[in-house]
Scaffold this motif. Structure first.
Motif: not given
Length: 370
Positions: A300-302, A307-312, A338-349
């Motif tokens: 993800f570039p951001g 975390c899109t490029a527009a959010n770097k 990370p969002g839910v649909r879909p989950k973009r990255w792993d996070v703390f439990a």
């Protein structure tokens, strides 16, 4: 040595208006608060000015009480307003010197799990030098370091420093370092002014001298440039460009003095292709750590929100000599929703809903062979 930068956002208390579920809800409150404070600072209150103040007070919920849902009016000595039994508000002071007090934002604690997740990000980073953005004060940052980071089993940083900046909300930039990296001389730019006489930095652009075990001299400048959230886009962009130009001038002054190891880091509130950041990104020899072959952006570039490029908007800018010493780098998003649909990255439990996120920002880091 690992250098990192993190907009901690959820550290201890913050303005209640900033804790609303939607930023669009809190933005008008903060804008009205800032405008009313500006009017209250006037030497003379004309009838027109008084009416504008009354209108803002009513909109902020101060018509019937000195305490509204998000702000509080403190009248210590000398009266600013009267509230007739028949209703309404009257400004009885004729100017700022006629009353003693202040207009303050009501503070509210952030979600406790969010606070702990902020500490978890700091622990996972394993940084030797951590620049922090949006911290309240040195005492608050120090207490968080020992009480929350230490309380979760992490190793607290040995050195914590923060210089109060220009933001009346107490949103400042600071520094935390390990025992092996001591903080030497510090230089504040809190009073730097433009040609119009206005303060340049929304917070500050502090220079920190870092004393490394290798005895190399390292200079770190921490920044939080003007946000896009308040004022018109054109005015905000112009302010960020002015700030970027001043940071460039500071950098070039240091280079002219023979300094080689310089890093400029923090939340710049704009993207690499923005004209506002051109003075820094195109007008100097600084290199963005994201451009190094060994830097891993995690797909993800951001660094903010989705975390899109527009959010770097978070940066680790390095002098050429430092850029050559990069051995690894990356973006830590484990505390970022990370969002839910879909989950973009792993996070703390422990991040199960947006309010529990450590911040709206990811942390960024780089390893330097220095």
């Amino acid at each position: 040595m690992r250098l990192a930068s993190f907009n901690v956002e959820n550290l201890f208390n913050r303005a209640k208006a900033m804790n609303l579920e939607s930023r669009s809800e809190g933005k008008p409150v903060l804008e009205k608060f800032a405008k009313l404070n500006e009017l209250l600072a006037e030497d003379d209150y004309s009838d027109t000015l008084k009416q504008r103040m009354i209108n803002l007070m009513i909109e902020l919920g101060l018509e019937k009480s000195d305490e509204g849902p998000f702000v509080i009016l403190r009248q210590n000595r000398g009266g600013l307003v009267k509230r007739p039994r028949t209703g309404g508000l009257q400004i009885v002071a004729s100017g700022r010197t006629d009353w003693v007090g202040s207009l303050d934002l009501i503070q509210a604690p952030v979600d406790e799990e969010a606070m702990r997740n902020t500490a978890r990000v700091m622990m996972d980073l394993q940084a030797d030098v951590l620049a922090v953005v949006e911290a309240e004060s040195r005492p608050a940052l120090s207490a968080f370091n020992t009480g929350i980071v230490g309380g979760l089993g992490g190793i607290p940083f040995a050195h914590v420093m923060l210089i109060d900046g220009n933001d009346s909300r107490g949103i400042d930039v600071g520094l935390m370092t390990r025992e092996s990296v001591s903080i030497g001389q510090m230089r504040s730019h809190v009073d730097d002014r433009g040609t119009n006489g206005q303060l340049i930095f929304s917070r500050d652009c502090p220079e920190f001298e870092l004393l490394l075990p290798s005895r190399e001299r390292f200079l770190l400048l921490v920044n939080h440039l003007k946000s896009k959230g308040f004022g018109t886009p054109a005015a905000s962009s112009a302010r960020r460009r002015l700030q970027a130009e001043r940071v460039k001038a500071i950098y070039e002054e240091l280079r002219g003095q023979g300094e080689k190891h310089i890093a400029i880091v923090g939340d710049f509130n704009d993207t690499p292709d923005s004209q506002a950041l051109d003075p820094l990104l195109k007008g100097t020899d600084l290199r963005d750590a994201f451009e190094h072959p060994s830097f891993d952006d995690g797909g993800f570039p951001g660094t903010f929100g989705s975390c899109t490029a527009a959010n770097k908007i978070d940066y680790l800018l390095l002098s050429p000599e430092l850029f050559e010493k990069v051995t690894a780098g990356g973006v830590l998003r484990k505390g970022l929703w990370p969002g839910v649909r879909p989950k973009r990255w792993d996070v703390f439990a422990e991040v199960t809903k947006p309010v529990e996120a450590a911040s709206d920002h990811a942390a960024v880091w780089v390893d330097l062979d220095i």
